[in-house]
Design a protein around this motif. Structure first.
Motif, PDB file in Angstrom:
ATOM      1  N   TRP A 196     -19.696  -3.224  12.495  1.00 63.94           N
ATOM      2  CA  TRP A 196     -20.176  -1.856  12.484  1.00 63.94           C
ATOM      3  C   TRP A 196     -19.511  -1.119  13.634  1.00 63.94           C
ATOM      4  O   TRP A 196     -19.028  -1.720  14.589  1.00 63.94           O
ATOM      5  CB  TRP A 196     -21.710  -1.793  12.608  1.00 63.94           C
ATOM      6  N   GLY A 197     -19.467   0.199  13.532  1.00 62.34           N
ATOM      7  CA  GLY A 197     -18.847   0.979  14.594  1.00 62.34           C
ATOM      8  C   GLY A 197     -19.164   2.456  14.454  1.00 62.34           C
ATOM      9  O   GLY A 197     -19.594   2.924  13.395  1.00 62.34           O
ATOM     10  N   ARG A 198     -18.987   3.177  15.540  1.00 63.01           N
ATOM     11  CA  ARG A 198     -19.197   4.625  15.543  1.00 63.01           C
ATOM     12  C   ARG A 198     -17.908   5.324  15.120  1.00 63.01           C
ATOM     13  O   ARG A 198     -16.821   4.925  15.530  1.00 63.01           O
ATOM     14  CB  ARG A 198     -19.641   5.106  16.919  1.00 63.01           C
ATOM     15  N   ILE A 199     -18.049   6.351  14.318  1.00 63.05           N
ATOM     16  CA  ILE A 199     -16.893   7.070  13.787  1.00 63.05           C
ATOM     17  C   ILE A 199     -16.833   8.454  14.400  1.00 63.05           C
ATOM     18  O   ILE A 199     -17.800   9.221  14.336  1.00 63.05           O
ATOM     19  CB  ILE A 199     -16.973   7.217  12.250  1.00 63.05           C
ATOM     20  N   GLU A 200     -15.707   8.786  14.989  1.00 68.56           N
ATOM     21  CA  GLU A 200     -15.470  10.109  15.558  1.00 68.56           C
ATOM     22  C   GLU A 200     -14.515  10.895  14.659  1.00 68.56           C
ATOM     23  O   GLU A 200     -13.832  10.325  13.796  1.00 68.56           O
ATOM     24  CB  GLU A 200     -14.876   9.987  16.967  1.00 68.56           C
ATOM     25  N   ASP A 201     -14.456  12.182  14.878  1.00 66.96           N
ATOM     26  CA  ASP A 201     -13.536  13.044  14.135  1.00 66.96           C
ATOM     27  C   ASP A 201     -12.100  12.527  14.279  1.00 66.96           C
ATOM     28  O   ASP A 201     -11.623  12.281  15.388  1.00 66.96           O
ATOM     29  CB  ASP A 201     -13.638  14.471  14.669  1.00 66.96           C
ATOM     30  N   GLY A 202     -11.425  12.329  13.156  1.00 62.32           N
ATOM     31  CA  GLY A 202     -10.045  11.860  13.166  1.00 62.32           C
ATOM     32  C   GLY A 202      -9.873  10.365  13.097  1.00 62.32           C
ATOM     33  O   GLY A 202      -8.741   9.881  12.949  1.00 62.32           O
ATOM     34  N   ASP A 203     -10.957   9.605  13.163  1.00 63.48           N
ATOM     35  CA  ASP A 203     -10.854   8.149  13.102  1.00 63.48           C
ATOM     36  C   ASP A 203     -10.386   7.696  11.718  1.00 63.48           C
ATOM     37  O   ASP A 203     -10.704   8.314  10.700  1.00 63.48           O
ATOM     38  CB  ASP A 203     -12.195   7.497  13.417  1.00 63.48           C
ATOM     39  N   THR A 245     -23.308  10.470  16.242  1.00 66.54           N
ATOM     40  CA  THR A 245     -22.061  10.332  15.508  1.00 66.54           C
ATOM     41  C   THR A 245     -22.285   9.471  14.271  1.00 66.54           C
ATOM     42  O   THR A 245     -23.300   8.784  14.142  1.00 66.54           O
ATOM     43  CB  THR A 245     -20.981   9.671  16.378  1.00 66.54           C
ATOM     44  N   LEU A 246     -21.336   9.522  13.367  1.00 68.54           N
ATOM     45  CA  LEU A 246     -21.407   8.670  12.184  1.00 68.54           C
ATOM     46  C   LEU A 246     -21.258   7.206  12.586  1.00 68.54           C
ATOM     47  O   LEU A 246     -20.600   6.879  13.575  1.00 68.54           O
ATOM     48  CB  LEU A 246     -20.291   9.028  11.203  1.00 68.54           C
ATOM     49  N   ARG A 247     -21.839   6.326  11.781  1.00 67.46           N
ATOM     50  CA  ARG A 247     -21.650   4.887  11.950  1.00 67.46           C
ATOM     51  C   ARG A 247     -21.233   4.296  10.613  1.00 67.46           C
ATOM     52  O   ARG A 247     -21.649   4.773   9.562  1.00 67.46           O
ATOM     53  CB  ARG A 247     -22.942   4.213  12.421  1.00 67.46           C
ATOM     54  N   ILE A 248     -20.409   3.261  10.657  1.00 68.65           N
ATOM     55  CA  ILE A 248     -20.023   2.551   9.444  1.00 68.65           C
ATOM     56  C   ILE A 248     -20.383   1.088   9.602  1.00 68.65           C
ATOM     57  O   ILE A 248     -20.249   0.512  10.696  1.00 68.65           O
ATOM     58  CB  ILE A 248     -18.523   2.723   9.120  1.00 68.65           C
ATOM     59  N   LEU A 249     -20.867   0.480   8.510  1.00 65.41           N
ATOM     60  CA  LEU A 249     -21.263  -0.924   8.509  1.00 65.41           C
ATOM     61  C   LEU A 249     -20.561  -1.636   7.365  1.00 65.41           C
ATOM     62  O   LEU A 249     -20.498  -1.130   6.247  1.00 65.41           O
ATOM     63  CB  LEU A 249     -22.779  -1.069   8.331  1.00 65.41           C
ATOM     64  N   ASP A 250     -20.031  -2.804   7.654  1.00 66.98           N
ATOM     65  CA  ASP A 250     -19.429  -3.653   6.622  1.00 66.98           C
ATOM     66  C   ASP A 250     -20.559  -4.326   5.850  1.00 66.98           C
ATOM     67  O   ASP A 250     -21.402  -5.005   6.435  1.00 66.98           O
ATOM     68  CB  ASP A 250     -18.529  -4.694   7.290  1.00 66.98           C
ATOM     69  N   VAL A 297     -23.529   5.745   7.847  1.00 64.06           N
ATOM     70  CA  VAL A 297     -24.839   6.265   8.224  1.00 64.06           C
ATOM     71  C   VAL A 297     -24.631   7.552   9.005  1.00 64.06           C
ATOM     72  O   VAL A 297     -23.891   7.585   9.994  1.00 64.06           O
ATOM     73  CB  VAL A 297     -25.625   5.257   9.084  1.00 64.06           C
ATOM     74  N   SER A 298     -25.282   8.634   8.549  1.00 59.66           N
ATOM     75  CA  SER A 298     -25.175   9.927   9.216  1.00 59.66           C
ATOM     76  C   SER A 298     -26.556  10.351   9.687  1.00 59.66           C
ATOM     77  O   SER A 298     -27.463  10.558   8.871  1.00 59.66           O
ATOM     78  CB  SER A 298     -24.609  10.980   8.260  1.00 59.66           C
ATOM     79  N   GLU A 299     -26.728  10.459  10.995  1.00 54.33           N
ATOM     80  CA  GLU A 299     -27.997  10.873  11.587  1.00 54.33           C
ATOM     81  C   GLU A 299     -27.712  11.867  12.703  1.00 54.33           C
ATOM     82  O   GLU A 299     -27.185  11.503  13.744  1.00 54.33           O
ATOM     83  CB  GLU A 299     -28.761   9.665  12.146  1.00 54.33           C
ATOM     84  N   LEU A 300     -28.028  13.132  12.455  1.00 53.00           N
ATOM     85  CA  LEU A 300     -27.812  14.144  13.485  1.00 53.00           C
ATOM     86  C   LEU A 300     -28.810  13.941  14.619  1.00 53.00           C
ATOM     87  O   LEU A 300     -29.960  13.572  14.385  1.00 53.00           O
ATOM     88  CB  LEU A 300     -27.986  15.540  12.867  1.00 53.00           C
ATOM     89  N   LEU A 337      -8.835   5.963   4.847  1.00 55.63           N
ATOM     90  CA  LEU A 337      -9.705   7.121   4.850  1.00 55.63           C
ATOM     91  C   LEU A 337      -9.818   7.664   6.265  1.00 55.63           C
ATOM     92  O   LEU A 337      -9.726   6.908   7.237  1.00 55.63           O
ATOM     93  CB  LEU A 337     -11.104   6.766   4.326  1.00 55.63           C
ATOM     94  N   PHE A 338     -10.028   8.977   6.379  1.00 57.77           N
ATOM     95  CA  PHE A 338     -10.103   9.604   7.679  1.00 57.77           C
ATOM     96  C   PHE A 338     -11.393  10.423   7.792  1.00 57.77           C
ATOM     97  O   PHE A 338     -11.729  11.186   6.876  1.00 57.77           O
ATOM     98  CB  PHE A 338      -8.882  10.488   7.929  1.00 57.77           C
ATOM     99  N   ALA A 339     -12.087  10.244   8.907  1.00 58.44           N
ATOM    100  CA  ALA A 339     -13.302  11.007   9.179  1.00 58.44           C
ATOM    101  C   ALA A 339     -12.913  12.379   9.707  1.00 58.44           C
ATOM    102  O   ALA A 339     -12.104  12.489  10.626  1.00 58.44           O
ATOM    103  CB  ALA A 339     -14.180  10.272  10.178  1.00 58.44           C
TER     104      ALA A 339
END
Length: 215
Positions: A194-201, A173-178, A167-170, A210-212
């Motif tokens: 679910w979790g928040r994704i930062e640059d380099g995660d 930060t990005l979020r990912i959900l299983d 999920v991307s909402e400006l 995969l890398f954000a």
């Protein structure tokens, strides 16, 4: 008391469900898929809530409203169900194989190359197979899975057809959900719902790393 059982998700490889223990109330069980990974099994006659469910034996699917009682399977007559995909109905079961919990690894050497490939400011996910691949992450939902309809398709039996969503909402930060996948989603080595994704995660989805990335 634990008992062994198997469901179709991995019947041609290794048993998908290693053991289960019945909860004292509520008619559900927590089943161990791999060490530290559990899914909930519901019995016929209980009221598990609105959603889609699939038979633990034959994978037949049904949908329930909030106060509906879970019936016996109309196809095979068994009385045990698991909850289906939370975002889309009719998740297919029977072709995803169980994968061992991924080990953490150092940052790959190709990651600087991937950063240099980013075409413009934005959010991306990168992975490497034979070549480095870059996937832009637009605003809204990005579907990851083995299905041909996925936005990021990972065509491997270790990946569920609908495995995860980003999920991307400006300006957030990005979020990912299983999306109730068999093998789960790992964020920086930790299994998450679910979790928040930062640059380099790092995201581990099936056998893929995969890398954000952000520019």
């Amino acid at each position: 008391m634990a008992r062994l059982r198997e469901i179709p998700d991995a019947k041609q490889n290794s048993p998908a469900l290693r053991s289960s223990s019945r909860a004292p109330e509520g008619g559900s069980q927590i089943i161990t898929v791999s060490p530290g990974i559990g899914v909930e099994l519901f019995d016929a006659g209980t009221v598990p809530g609105a959603g889609s469910y699939f038979c633990a034996l034959c994978s037949s699917q049904l949908s329930l409203r909030e106060n509906d009682q879970l019936p016996e399977c109309p196809r095979c007559g068994t009385g045990e169900f698991l909850r289906d995909s939370i975002f889309e109905p009719m998740q297919e079961h029977g072709q995803t194989i169980e994968l061992a919990i991924p080990e953490t690894a150092p940052e790959p050497e190709w990651l600087p190359t991937a950063r240099a490939m980013l075409p413009e400011p934005g959010r991306y996910v990168a992975l490497r197979e034979d070549d480095v691949k870059i996937f832009p992450i637009p605003l809204g939902w990005t579907r990851i899975g083995r299905s041909a309809a996925a936005d990021i398709r990972l065509d491997d039996p270790s990946v569920s057809r609908r495995h995860a969503l980003i999920v991307s909402e400006l300006p957030d930060t990005l979020r990912i959900l299983d999306d109730r996948s068999l093998n789960g989603v790992f964020l920086n080595g930790k299994m998450i719902d679910w979790g928040r994704i930062e640059d380099g995660d790092e995201l581990a989805i099936g056998r893929f790393r995969l890398f954000a990335l952000e520019r």
